[in-house]
Write a protein that holds these residues in place. Structure first.
Motif, PDB file in Angstrom:
ATOM      1  N   UNK A   5       1.849  10.282  -7.017  1.00  0.00           N
ATOM      2  CA  UNK A   5       0.776  11.276  -7.038  1.00  0.00           C
ATOM      3  C   UNK A   5      -0.573  10.626  -6.769  1.00  0.00           C
ATOM      4  N   UNK A   6      -0.814   9.471  -7.368  1.00  0.00           N
ATOM      5  CA  UNK A   6      -2.065   8.743  -7.141  1.00  0.00           C
ATOM      6  C   UNK A   6      -2.183   8.306  -5.677  1.00  0.00           C
ATOM      7  N   UNK A   7      -1.101   7.785  -5.119  1.00  0.00           N
ATOM      8  CA  UNK A   7      -1.121   7.339  -3.717  1.00  0.00           C
ATOM      9  C   UNK A   7      -1.395   8.509  -2.777  1.00  0.00           C
ATOM     10  N   UNK A   8      -0.823   9.658  -3.068  1.00  0.00           N
ATOM     11  CA  UNK A   8      -1.003  10.820  -2.191  1.00  0.00           C
ATOM     12  C   UNK A   8      -2.424  11.374  -2.233  1.00  0.00           C
ATOM     13  N   UNK A   9      -3.172  11.045  -3.281  1.00  0.00           N
ATOM     14  CA  UNK A   9      -4.566  11.489  -3.398  1.00  0.00           C
ATOM     15  C   UNK A   9      -5.551  10.487  -2.798  1.00  0.00           C
ATOM     16  N   UNK A  10      -5.073   9.330  -2.385  1.00  0.00           N
ATOM     17  CA  UNK A  10      -5.946   8.264  -1.888  1.00  0.00           C
ATOM     18  C   UNK A  10      -6.708   8.701  -0.637  1.00  0.00           C
ATOM     19  N   UNK A  11      -7.901   8.164  -0.504  1.00  0.00           N
ATOM     20  CA  UNK A  11      -8.727   8.375   0.689  1.00  0.00           C
ATOM     21  C   UNK A  11      -9.073   7.012   1.252  1.00  0.00           C
ATOM     22  N   UNK A  12      -8.811   6.722   2.487  1.00  0.00           N
ATOM     23  CA  UNK A  12      -8.126   7.588   3.435  1.00  0.00           C
ATOM     24  C   UNK A  12      -6.664   7.800   3.035  1.00  0.00           C
ATOM     25  N   UNK A  13      -6.097   8.870   3.517  1.00  0.00           N
ATOM     26  CA  UNK A  13      -4.720   9.231   3.185  1.00  0.00           C
ATOM     27  C   UNK A  13      -3.755   8.165   3.702  1.00  0.00           C
ATOM     28  N   UNK A  14      -2.715   7.854   2.943  1.00  0.00           N
ATOM     29  CA  UNK A  14      -1.747   6.850   3.390  1.00  0.00           C
ATOM     30  C   UNK A  14      -0.925   7.342   4.570  1.00  0.00           C
ATOM     31  N   UNK A  15      -0.486   6.412   5.401  1.00  0.00           N
ATOM     32  CA  UNK A  15       0.385   6.731   6.530  1.00  0.00           C
ATOM     33  C   UNK A  15       1.855   6.623   6.134  1.00  0.00           C
ATOM     34  N   UNK A  16       2.121   5.910   5.033  1.00  0.00           N
ATOM     35  CA  UNK A  16       3.481   5.762   4.520  1.00  0.00           C
ATOM     36  C   UNK A  16       3.393   5.363   3.053  1.00  0.00           C
ATOM     37  N   UNK A  17       4.523   5.429   2.377  1.00  0.00           N
ATOM     38  CA  UNK A  17       4.614   5.018   0.979  1.00  0.00           C
ATOM     39  C   UNK A  17       5.612   3.867   0.885  1.00  0.00           C
ATOM     40  N   UNK A  18       5.195   2.768   0.278  1.00  0.00           N
ATOM     41  CA  UNK A  18       6.103   1.656   0.010  1.00  0.00           C
ATOM     42  C   UNK A  18       6.678   1.848  -1.388  1.00  0.00           C
ATOM     43  N   UNK A  19       7.973   1.678  -1.511  1.00  0.00           N
ATOM     44  CA  UNK A  19       8.644   1.887  -2.787  1.00  0.00           C
ATOM     45  C   UNK A  19       9.556   0.715  -3.090  1.00  0.00           C
TER      46      UNK A  19
END
Length: 83
Positions: A5-19
Motif C-alpha cells: 500500500x505504501x509503495x503504491x502511494x509513492x510519488x513518482x508512481x512505481x513502474x513495478x513492485x519487487x517482492x
C-alpha cells in the motif's frame, strides 16, 4: 500488505513492485520467505512483480508463473561470470 500500500502511494508512481524474499539465500539464510503472498499481490496491483531473494536456476520453477511475474536471478548469474 502495508508495504505494498505504501509503495503504491509513492510519488513518482512505481513502474513495478519487487517482492522478496522467495528462498533462503547464503547472504540471508534466516530471512522469512514471502512466496505465499505472490498471488495476493497480483490481485492487489496491476503492476509487474519482480520476485527477488535466493532465486536460482534450480528453484525458479517453484515460483508462480504469470504474465506479470518476473524473476531476479543474481547469484547464479555472477557465478556464471566467474567461471
Amino acid at each position: 500488505f502495508a508495504e505494498l500500500a505504501l509503495a503504491l502511494k509513492a510519488k513518482p508512481a512505481p513502474a513495478y513492485i519487487a517482492l522478496g524474499t522467495m528462498f533462503p539465500s547464503p547472504t540471508k539464510p534466516d530471512v522469512a520467505t514471502n512466496r505465499h503472498v505472490v498471488g495476493e499481490y497480483l490481485t492487489r496491483t496491476s503492476l509487474p512483480l519482480v520476485l527477488i531473494g535466493g532465486i536460482t536456476l534450480d528453484n525458479v520453477h517453484e515460483l508462480p508463473k504469470h504474465e506479470r511475474v518476473y524473476f531476479a536471478v543474481i547469484g547464479d548469474a555472477f557465478r556464471f561470470g566467474a567461471r
